[in-house]
Design a protein around this motif. Sequence first.
Motif, PDB file in Angstrom:
ATOM      1  N   ASP A 106       0.844  -1.210   0.000  1.00 52.37           N
ATOM      2  CA  ASP A 106       0.000   0.000   0.000  1.00 52.37           C
ATOM      3  C   ASP A 106       0.877   1.256   0.000  1.00 52.37           C
ATOM      4  O   ASP A 106       0.392   2.343  -0.305  1.00 52.37           O
ATOM      5  CB  ASP A 106      -0.987   0.004   1.184  1.00 52.37           C
ATOM      6  CG  ASP A 106      -0.279   0.005   2.530  1.00 52.37           C
ATOM      7  OD1 ASP A 106       0.871  -0.490   2.620  1.00 52.37           O
ATOM      8  OD2 ASP A 106      -0.880   0.498   3.507  1.00 52.37           O
ATOM      9  N   ARG A 115      -4.932   6.003  -4.574  1.00 52.03           N
ATOM     10  CA  ARG A 115      -5.909   6.208  -3.523  1.00 52.03           C
ATOM     11  C   ARG A 115      -6.170   7.694  -3.259  1.00 52.03           C
ATOM     12  O   ARG A 115      -7.069   8.040  -2.485  1.00 52.03           O
ATOM     13  CB  ARG A 115      -5.511   5.461  -2.257  1.00 52.03           C
ATOM     14  CG  ARG A 115      -4.558   6.176  -1.323  1.00 52.03           C
ATOM     15  CD  ARG A 115      -4.159   5.307  -0.147  1.00 52.03           C
ATOM     16  NE  ARG A 115      -5.301   4.705   0.537  1.00 52.03           N
ATOM     17  CZ  ARG A 115      -5.198   3.843   1.566  1.00 52.03           C
ATOM     18  NH1 ARG A 115      -4.021   3.481   2.028  1.00 52.03           N
ATOM     19  NH2 ARG A 115      -6.272   3.351   2.128  1.00 52.03           N
ATOM     20  N   ARG A 123      -5.786   5.424 -10.634  1.00 56.00           N
ATOM     21  CA  ARG A 123      -6.853   4.796  -9.833  1.00 56.00           C
ATOM     22  C   ARG A 123      -7.118   3.368 -10.308  1.00 56.00           C
ATOM     23  O   ARG A 123      -7.221   2.435  -9.528  1.00 56.00           O
ATOM     24  CB  ARG A 123      -8.132   5.631  -9.976  1.00 56.00           C
ATOM     25  CG  ARG A 123      -9.323   5.112  -9.154  1.00 56.00           C
ATOM     26  CD  ARG A 123      -9.130   5.416  -7.699  1.00 56.00           C
ATOM     27  NE  ARG A 123     -10.328   5.150  -6.903  1.00 56.00           N
ATOM     28  CZ  ARG A 123     -10.386   5.328  -5.590  1.00 56.00           C
ATOM     29  NH1 ARG A 123      -9.321   5.769  -4.927  1.00 56.00           N
ATOM     30  NH2 ARG A 123     -11.489   5.072  -4.915  1.00 56.00           N
ATOM     31  N   TYR A 126      -5.503  -0.407  -9.618  1.00 57.15           N
ATOM     32  CA  TYR A 126      -5.930  -1.286  -8.520  1.00 57.15           C
ATOM     33  C   TYR A 126      -7.417  -1.579  -8.704  1.00 57.15           C
ATOM     34  O   TYR A 126      -8.043  -1.083  -9.651  1.00 57.15           O
ATOM     35  CB  TYR A 126      -5.621  -0.617  -7.166  1.00 57.15           C
ATOM     36  CG  TYR A 126      -4.115  -0.500  -6.954  1.00 57.15           C
ATOM     37  CD1 TYR A 126      -3.414  -1.487  -6.274  1.00 57.15           C
ATOM     38  CD2 TYR A 126      -3.395   0.569  -7.490  1.00 57.15           C
ATOM     39  CE1 TYR A 126      -2.027  -1.408  -6.120  1.00 57.15           C
ATOM     40  CE2 TYR A 126      -2.012   0.656  -7.349  1.00 57.15           C
ATOM     41  CZ  TYR A 126      -1.335  -0.339  -6.655  1.00 57.15           C
ATOM     42  OH  TYR A 126       0.028  -0.265  -6.519  1.00 57.15           O
ATOM     43  N   TRP A 128     -11.137  -1.361  -7.453  1.00 57.99           N
ATOM     44  CA  TRP A 128     -12.021  -0.599  -6.561  1.00 57.99           C
ATOM     45  C   TRP A 128     -13.478  -0.961  -6.825  1.00 57.99           C
ATOM     46  O   TRP A 128     -13.854  -1.258  -7.954  1.00 57.99           O
ATOM     47  CB  TRP A 128     -11.851   0.911  -6.810  1.00 57.99           C
ATOM     48  CG  TRP A 128     -10.451   1.389  -6.590  1.00 57.99           C
ATOM     49  CD1 TRP A 128      -9.460   1.457  -7.531  1.00 57.99           C
ATOM     50  CD2 TRP A 128      -9.884   1.869  -5.369  1.00 57.99           C
ATOM     51  NE1 TRP A 128      -8.310   1.946  -6.967  1.00 57.99           N
ATOM     52  CE2 TRP A 128      -8.538   2.211  -5.634  1.00 57.99           C
ATOM     53  CE3 TRP A 128     -10.382   2.044  -4.069  1.00 57.99           C
ATOM     54  CZ2 TRP A 128      -7.678   2.717  -4.654  1.00 57.99           C
ATOM     55  CZ3 TRP A 128      -9.537   2.555  -3.098  1.00 57.99           C
ATOM     56  CH2 TRP A 128      -8.189   2.878  -3.395  1.00 57.99           C
ATOM     57  N   TRP A 150     -11.415  -7.237   1.278  1.00 63.33           N
ATOM     58  CA  TRP A 150     -11.713  -5.864   0.884  1.00 63.33           C
ATOM     59  C   TRP A 150     -11.471  -4.925   2.058  1.00 63.33           C
ATOM     60  O   TRP A 150     -11.770  -5.287   3.198  1.00 63.33           O
ATOM     61  CB  TRP A 150     -13.187  -5.729   0.479  1.00 63.33           C
ATOM     62  CG  TRP A 150     -13.557  -6.524  -0.729  1.00 63.33           C
ATOM     63  CD1 TRP A 150     -14.034  -7.804  -0.745  1.00 63.33           C
ATOM     64  CD2 TRP A 150     -13.483  -6.097  -2.085  1.00 63.33           C
ATOM     65  NE1 TRP A 150     -14.262  -8.202  -2.048  1.00 63.33           N
ATOM     66  CE2 TRP A 150     -13.936  -7.174  -2.893  1.00 63.33           C
ATOM     67  CE3 TRP A 150     -13.084  -4.912  -2.719  1.00 63.33           C
ATOM     68  CZ2 TRP A 150     -13.992  -7.092  -4.287  1.00 63.33           C
ATOM     69  CZ3 TRP A 150     -13.144  -4.833  -4.113  1.00 63.33           C
ATOM     70  CH2 TRP A 150     -13.587  -5.926  -4.878  1.00 63.33           C
ATOM     71  N   ASP A 153     -11.939   2.338   1.817  1.00 65.93           N
ATOM     72  CA  ASP A 153     -11.076   3.518   1.833  1.00 65.93           C
ATOM     73  C   ASP A 153     -11.941   4.727   2.205  1.00 65.93           C
ATOM     74  O   ASP A 153     -12.765   5.185   1.405  1.00 65.93           O
ATOM     75  CB  ASP A 153     -10.444   3.699   0.436  1.00 65.93           C
ATOM     76  CG  ASP A 153      -9.475   4.870   0.419  1.00 65.93           C
ATOM     77  OD1 ASP A 153      -8.528   4.846   1.220  1.00 65.93           O
ATOM     78  OD2 ASP A 153      -9.675   5.808  -0.380  1.00 65.93           O
ATOM     79  N   TYR A 160     -11.284  -1.377  -1.753  1.00 63.60           N
ATOM     80  CA  TYR A 160     -10.260  -1.939  -2.646  1.00 63.60           C
ATOM     81  C   TYR A 160     -10.002  -3.389  -2.271  1.00 63.60           C
ATOM     82  O   TYR A 160     -10.140  -3.797  -1.108  1.00 63.60           O
ATOM     83  CB  TYR A 160      -8.973  -1.106  -2.660  1.00 63.60           C
ATOM     84  CG  TYR A 160      -8.167  -1.110  -1.386  1.00 63.60           C
ATOM     85  CD1 TYR A 160      -8.309  -0.088  -0.450  1.00 63.60           C
ATOM     86  CD2 TYR A 160      -7.244  -2.128  -1.108  1.00 63.60           C
ATOM     87  CE1 TYR A 160      -7.574  -0.079   0.724  1.00 63.60           C
ATOM     88  CE2 TYR A 160      -6.497  -2.129   0.057  1.00 63.60           C
ATOM     89  CZ  TYR A 160      -6.670  -1.108   0.977  1.00 63.60           C
ATOM     90  OH  TYR A 160      -5.936  -1.113   2.131  1.00 63.60           O
ATOM     91  N   PRO A 169      -2.564  -4.278  -1.600  1.00 60.06           N
ATOM     92  CA  PRO A 169      -3.674  -4.137  -2.542  1.00 60.06           C
ATOM     93  C   PRO A 169      -3.396  -4.856  -3.876  1.00 60.06           C
ATOM     94  O   PRO A 169      -2.278  -4.824  -4.383  1.00 60.06           O
ATOM     95  CB  PRO A 169      -3.756  -2.615  -2.753  1.00 60.06           C
ATOM     96  CG  PRO A 169      -2.403  -2.084  -2.376  1.00 60.06           C
ATOM     97  CD  PRO A 169      -1.903  -2.996  -1.291  1.00 60.06           C
ATOM     98  N   ASN A 172      -4.480  -4.282 -10.825  1.00 52.90           N
ATOM     99  CA  ASN A 172      -5.524  -4.550 -11.823  1.00 52.90           C
ATOM    100  C   ASN A 172      -4.897  -4.868 -13.179  1.00 52.90           C
ATOM    101  O   ASN A 172      -4.575  -3.965 -13.953  1.00 52.90           O
ATOM    102  CB  ASN A 172      -6.447  -3.330 -11.938  1.00 52.90           C
ATOM    103  CG  ASN A 172      -7.525  -3.558 -12.990  1.00 52.90           C
ATOM    104  OD1 ASN A 172      -7.768  -4.695 -13.410  1.00 52.90           O
ATOM    105  ND2 ASN A 172      -8.159  -2.473 -13.413  1.00 52.90           N
TER     106      ASN A 172
END
Length: 509
Positions: A106, A115, A123, A126, A128, A150, A153, A160, A169, A172
């Motif tokens: 993180d 984040r 964004r 990762y 979300w 999960w 945030d 996330y 985390p 993606n």
Amino acid sequence: MDTPWWKSAVVYQIYPRSFCDSNGDGVGDLAGVRSKLDHLERLGVDAVWLSPFFRSPMRDFGYDVSDYCDVDPLFGDLADFDALVADCHARGIRVVIDWVPNHSSDLHPWFQEARASRSAPKRDWYIWRDGTPDTPPNNWRSAFTRGPAWTWDEATEQWYLHLFLEEQPDLNWRNPQLVEAMHDTLRFWLDRGVDGFRMDVIHCIGKDPALPDVDAKLAPIPYCALNDHPSTHELLRGIRGVLESYPGERTSIGEVYLLDTDRVATYADPGELLLAFTFPPLYAAWTAPAWHDQIERAERAFGSRDAWPTWVLSNHDNPRHRTRYGSEARARAAAVLLLTLRGAPFLYAGEELGLEDAVIEKSRQVDPGGRDGCRAPIPWDGSQDHGWSGSEPWLPWPPERERRHAEQQWSEPDSILALYRALLAARRASSALRTGTWTALPAPEAVLFYKRESSDDARFVAINFSDEPQAISPPLALRVEISSGPSASGAAFRGRLSGDEALILAIDA
Ligand code: GLC
């Protein structure tokens, strides 16, 4: 065609924190590894795999990476790494490093940027999801804590995904820029001369974009042991493309943490991973029928796809097999098994010394997954600090460190270390053991008896899983090449195995 190196190589896993400390801070480092290459060369390993040494806040002891392209100061710097690679290569030892593509820390700048706001350019690097703070988007569990995979945030009011700790985390891999950035991290180390990558929980990088609930019966199992989505296979072909754009045979060894050998083998299909760790045997009982079954499954699953199996008895995530199997005699027999199966064997540092897991009192336990015991430091010599630069290591010592240290065992011709060395030399000298076929032969229930055969070479292997003597009927005259027990090497084989004894047998010419 020549056999690629990674098929016949014996790879030795080093957990750098626990291997050897060169600077007295109690944590092993790259210069420490470099100082022990004599040990590795003498043992006869073909390659080392270094568990992560990248910049990391160490919540998961390096499997939470905050910079994929730098060495954490705890372990040294890039110059130490380059020097280690150069020294290994000069000794004919290849270097494989650990790539952690499923998640970052993180504290990685990518996640910090991601984040910052919902509209941050990274964004989408990762994963979300919208929702309300009281209901996670699905029923997936994370490893270690077994809570929801999960975290909410607060600042940006989205969840996330993290299949491991909330400080890890998930990246993606549906985002093409992320894919390119991760390919660049491979290129960074390929340019520095690494021979390949062990790829951490690689079967998790592709996920069902709908992120559906798992069946309620499976829900308690950490989702990282369940994810098996077709998109990963396409991503693996992209990764293979990066490796193949470099000269030499750069290898990939994927950690596919699915406890189903048939499923694991699909990740070693043409164009994907070169090797995939197969963990079900790691959890098999020490009995001949259990192992016979595991071997036949791997032979079928990998053989039918023209892929090459792997064999592992110990690593940094599980109790050592010396501890699981309960005696040194069995650990010695297991070494014969591991190094005579068809496939690529992996050794975990310390197994050649017959080390047991350390017994660690609560106040000194540090790993969120409870895996400290197998990560105990390696004792190198008989001095008070066992070769650890005067430091008190970050974890307590394993049992019997006074007599199990490397220096002592190199001086004993019958030590387990001497046995490993002899096994590696026998493997290197025999094409049957390296790449030959595997065929089971008739034997009593407590014995596994098999033949390895190549076009111009053959070996027989007999392993007694019981502590009682056993008898087998060899199909032709054989002599003992190596014994894990009392039989003398060079002696004619009379069909008898002592309790817990394993033998490599050669045809008596
Ligand atoms: C792999 C590693 C393990 C780590 C986890 C998360 O299973 O072997 O040590 O904790 O991935 O990266």
